[in-house]
Design an enzyme around this catalytic site. Sequence first.
Site, PDB file in Angstrom:
ATOM      1  N   GLY A  47       5.975  -5.629  -0.971  1.00 20.54           N
ATOM      2  CA  GLY A  47       4.775  -4.547  -1.070  1.00 20.54           C
ATOM      3  C   GLY A  47       4.397  -4.460   0.197  1.00 20.54           C
ATOM      4  N   GLU A  48       3.096  -4.171   0.198  1.00 20.76           N
ATOM      5  CA  GLU A  48       2.237  -3.939   1.500  1.00 20.76           C
ATOM      6  C   GLU A  48       1.464  -5.000   1.797  1.00 20.76           C
ATOM      7  OE1 GLU A  48       2.342  -1.377   3.348  1.00 20.76           O
ATOM      8  OE2 GLU A  48       3.488   0.107   1.976  1.00 20.76           O
ATOM      9  N   SER A  49       1.998  -5.850   2.829  1.00 26.47           N
ATOM     10  CA  SER A  49       1.471  -6.957   3.217  1.00 26.47           C
ATOM     11  C   SER A  49      -0.407  -6.770   3.482  1.00 26.47           C
ATOM     12  CB  SER A  49       1.848  -7.665   4.410  1.00 26.47           C
ATOM     13  OG  SER A  49       1.962  -6.958   5.307  1.00 26.47           O
ATOM     14  N   CYS A  79       9.763 -10.390   1.633  1.00 25.62           N
ATOM     15  CA  CYS A  79       9.131  -9.226   2.364  1.00 25.62           C
ATOM     16  C   CYS A  79       7.930  -9.387   2.545  1.00 25.62           C
ATOM     17  CB  CYS A  79       9.603  -7.891   1.528  1.00 25.62           C
ATOM     18  SG  CYS A  79       9.712  -6.615   2.671  1.00 25.62           S
ATOM     19  N   ARG A 106       6.942  -7.326  11.701  1.00 27.63           N
ATOM     20  CA  ARG A 106       6.620  -6.258  10.454  1.00 27.63           C
ATOM     21  C   ARG A 106       7.486  -5.047  10.658  1.00 27.63           C
ATOM     22  NH1 ARG A 106       1.048  -4.337   9.837  1.00 27.63           N
ATOM     23  NH2 ARG A 106       1.898  -3.927   7.600  1.00 27.63           N
ATOM     24  N   ILE A 133      13.856  -3.357   2.213  1.00 23.90           N
ATOM     25  CA  ILE A 133      13.093  -2.266   2.155  1.00 23.90           C
ATOM     26  C   ILE A 133      11.905  -2.254   3.160  1.00 23.90           C
ATOM     27  CG2 ILE A 133      11.652  -0.816   0.759  1.00 23.90           C
ATOM     28  CD1 ILE A 133      13.411  -1.876  -1.798  1.00 23.90           C
ATOM     29  N   ARG A 134      11.903  -1.495   4.316  1.00 24.36           N
ATOM     30  CA  ARG A 134      10.973  -1.552   5.552  1.00 24.36           C
ATOM     31  C   ARG A 134      10.652  -3.400   5.745  1.00 24.36           C
ATOM     32  NH1 ARG A 134       5.674   1.240   3.588  1.00 24.36           N
ATOM     33  NH2 ARG A 134       5.108   0.137   5.538  1.00 24.36           N
ATOM     34  N   HIS A 170      14.739  -8.469  -0.733  1.00 22.44           N
ATOM     35  CA  HIS A 170      14.305  -8.527  -1.975  1.00 22.44           C
ATOM     36  C   HIS A 170      15.178  -9.042  -3.146  1.00 22.44           C
ATOM     37  CE1 HIS A 170      10.562  -5.801  -1.422  1.00 22.44           C
ATOM     38  NE2 HIS A 170      11.259  -5.652  -0.202  1.00 22.44           N
ATOM     39  N   GLU A 172      14.699 -10.280  -5.919  1.00 25.81           N
ATOM     40  CA  GLU A 172      14.509  -9.804  -7.218  1.00 25.81           C
ATOM     41  C   GLU A 172      15.048  -8.549  -7.547  1.00 25.81           C
ATOM     42  OE1 GLU A 172      11.400  -7.542  -4.922  1.00 25.81           O
ATOM     43  OE2 GLU A 172      12.346  -9.573  -4.819  1.00 25.81           O
TER      44      GLU A 172
END
Length: 194
Positions: A47-49, A79, A106, A133-134, A170, A172
Amino acid sequence: MRIGVLAVQGAFAEHITKLNGMGVDCIELRQRTDLEQSFDGLILPGGESTVQGKLLQEQQMLEPLRNRVRQGLPVLGTCAGLILLAQKIVDDETVWLGTLPVCVRRNAYGRQLGSFRTEAEVEGIGTVPMTFIRAPYVESPLVADAQILARVDGRIVAVRYGNQIGAAFHPELDEDDRIHEMFLRLCRQHRTNG
């Protein structure tokens, strides 16, 4: 066995779906009172850390989670979760949990367009599919006993240090369960020894 999944932001639902499919009970960790429940392992999702870290601070969950990880609670950070665990972030003074002795970069593969899928060898498991993903990557371990589990194009994308597993990808999002199985083995060992 029951796993706590940080559920303040990001891909927590996918981890829960994956674990439920493996016959594992999960609880969503959204606020400090959720930490009063018992759980045998912790997942920090992608997600967004920065958003996740700030929400952990606001909910006063950062210190209790840090203490539990330091006391041996097994954790899988994927991630953004890897970034939350890292002791050092390149070009960023911020440290969130800071329990995993690695330096991470990052958005190392660029923004959303830098997302990709590949397969790579993970030590002790074999070749697994990896969705980035990013994604960050581990620029360097900070201690000798931080074990490098996987590399992609020479970059470190998975590490283990004691009870902590950090992955830049990821697991998952893929059908392969072996990363989660590795994590669950740590949780069983911790239960037995605890």
